[in-house]
Each structure stands twice: as C-alpha cells, then as structure tokens.
Enzyme design. Structure first.
Site, short mmCIF file in Angstrom:
data_model
loop_
_atom_site.label_atom_id
_atom_site.label_comp_id
_atom_site.label_asym_id
_atom_site.label_seq_id
_atom_site.Cartn_x
_atom_site.Cartn_y
_atom_site.Cartn_z
CD GLU A 1 8.15 14.85 1.59
OE1 GLU A 1 7.35 13.89 1.53
OE2 GLU A 1 8.97 15.08 0.70
CG ASP B 1 2.93 6.10 -0.04
OD1 ASP B 1 3.68 6.97 -0.50
OD2 ASP B 1 1.99 6.35 0.73
#
Length: 269
Positions: A55, A66
């Site tokens: 990814e 995140d």
C-alpha cells in the site's frame, strides 16, 4: 463483476499466499518519505522480503485516520515538496522491479482534484493494482466504479466494527481485490494487543460474501500478525514499517518484513 474479479492483481496475490498456506502480508508506506527515491527503495525492500501486497499512501495535509508516526512521515513528505502526481513515479518504481501488487491508499479529494478517470488511467499505466479509499463509501463512488472497470483496477473499501449489516453487504459487493477491515475505531498506530473487534468484523464480512478480508490498524509484530492470520486472508502493517523506515531506512524495512512474514502460517491450511 465476476469477470473483472479474475483480473484482480490484489486477489491473485492473496490467493497465491493462501495456496502456500499463509495469510498475505500487506505493507504500508507513505509515498515520498523520506524522499521519492527512498520510498521506492523501501517498497522494493518490502516486496523482496515477504510482502505480497504494498500500500502506498498519498501524503495528505489532514490525515484523519493516521496515528502520530504516519502523520509525522506524511508531514515530512509534504514539507519536502511531494506532489500527488509523484505517487505514480513511486508505484512505477516498485512495479518495474518486483511482482508485488501495489495499491494506492488515498483520501478521495486528491483523486477528485486530478479527475477520477485521469488518476485511474495514470495509476494503471504505472502498473498499480488499484485504490484503497478510506473516506469513500460505495453510495458515492459512481465515477470510481466506472473508471476502475475501464482500467481494470481493484477498489478496496473499508468496513469497521460500526458497519451496519446493510453497509457491510453494500461494501462487500462493491469491493474488488479484498475488503479492508479496520479493527478498532479511531486512529491507526502500533498497539500492544490487537482488538478482538477485528475478528468480529472479519466474520461479518465473510458472512456477507467476502472471499478476502484483510485487517489493518494496530499490527506491529509477528505474534500479532499470527493472531490475525488465523482468521483473515491478509494482515496489514503500517506504523511499525514507517517507524523502521524512519529509524533505519530500507534495510530496516527489509528486516522487519522478514520478521513479520514468519507469523503468517494458517492453521487451517
């Protein structure tokens, strides 16, 4: 949809791992961190040391999902002048040297800004397998359905503990390649234990007909990978790999990837 399924690079990589009696290892790295060249080298190190899929995240100025390690890396990449179009250089740099399926993970806004068809065409030309879209839901993905079918790209949507049965079914039906199961609500990051909610989300996705479910958010070592490999088709590792890249470059990424890949044997194989 079944005809397109046969061309899925992500599905093929997961099925190859399954045929070898293990879950697939999916490694996440931000594009352009610490530089474009170094992110390509790190991606190649992933592929050469046991990762089945890679990814590549597009750095975004407001990364809502995140944790601090990935946020710091994406902030650094942006500060170094990273632009969205450079993600295609990173993808091409990895796919030209390895057989790994490379997917781009991105919030939807950068794709919309470039144009969904244009982005998809350039991703396919770079050898990319498809997109993982954390903030796009199938109900709003009409343009992406058309472009992904046109260019033969995988479309990976996310499911979470909060997904209703209806939303789960719709997401499973819309996904191609695999379904991305988020194991905890909130931000990503390495954790000492993997949420038990992950197992329930994977079971719900399987019940809705998903053939391949991969778990992300929180895996940082081989024993956690092993825990997930017992019930999911793939294990996604991000924060721990980004920290390794930060502290020791591509060599550290290679070492951690080898360690993680030891935990992927499946009992049922």
């Amino acid at each position: 949809m079944s005809t397109a399924q046969t061309t899925s690079k992500a599905a093929a990589a997961i099925d190859k791992a399954r045929a070898q009696g293990r879950a697939a290892l999916i490694g996440y790295l931000p594009a352009g961190y610490p530089s474009v060249e170094e992110s390509i080298a790190a991606g190649i190190a992933l592929a050469e040391n046991g990762a089945d899929l890679i990814e590549i995240g597009i750095p975004y100025s407001d990364p809502v999902m995140d944790g601090p390690v990935i946020q710091a890396a994406t902030t650094a990449a942006l500060a170094n002048g990273f632009t969205v179009r450079q993600v295609f250089d990173v993808v091409a740099g990895i796919t030209s040297k390895t057989d790994a399926a490379v997917l781009v993970m991105t919030y939807w806004n950068p794709v919309m800004r470039m144009g969904v068809d244009e982005f998809s065409r350039r991703l396919a030309e770079a050898g990319g397998a498809g997109l993982i879209t954390p903030d796009l839901i199938p109900d709003e993905a009409g343009e992406w359905f058309a472009a992904s079918d046109k260019y033969g790209l995988d479309r990976v949507f996310l499911v979470a503990p909060s997904s209703t049965p209806e939303r789960m079914q719709r997401t499973v039906d819309a996904s191609r390649g695999f379904v991305y199961a988020v194991s905890i609500m909130g931000v990503t990051g390495a954790r000492t234990s993997v949420s038990s909610a992950a197992k329930d989300v994977v079971a719900a996705a399987h019940a809705a007909g998903a053939e391949r479910v991969c778990v992300g958010v929180g895996v940082s070592n081989a024993s956690q990978a092993e825990e997930i490999a017992a019930y999911a088709e793939g294990v996604i590792v991000g924060t721990a790999l980004v920290a390794a890249l930060r502290d020791g470059g591509a060599e550290a990424v290679a070492t951690l990837t080898r360690e993680l890949s030891t935990g992927l044997k499946r009992e049922d194989s």
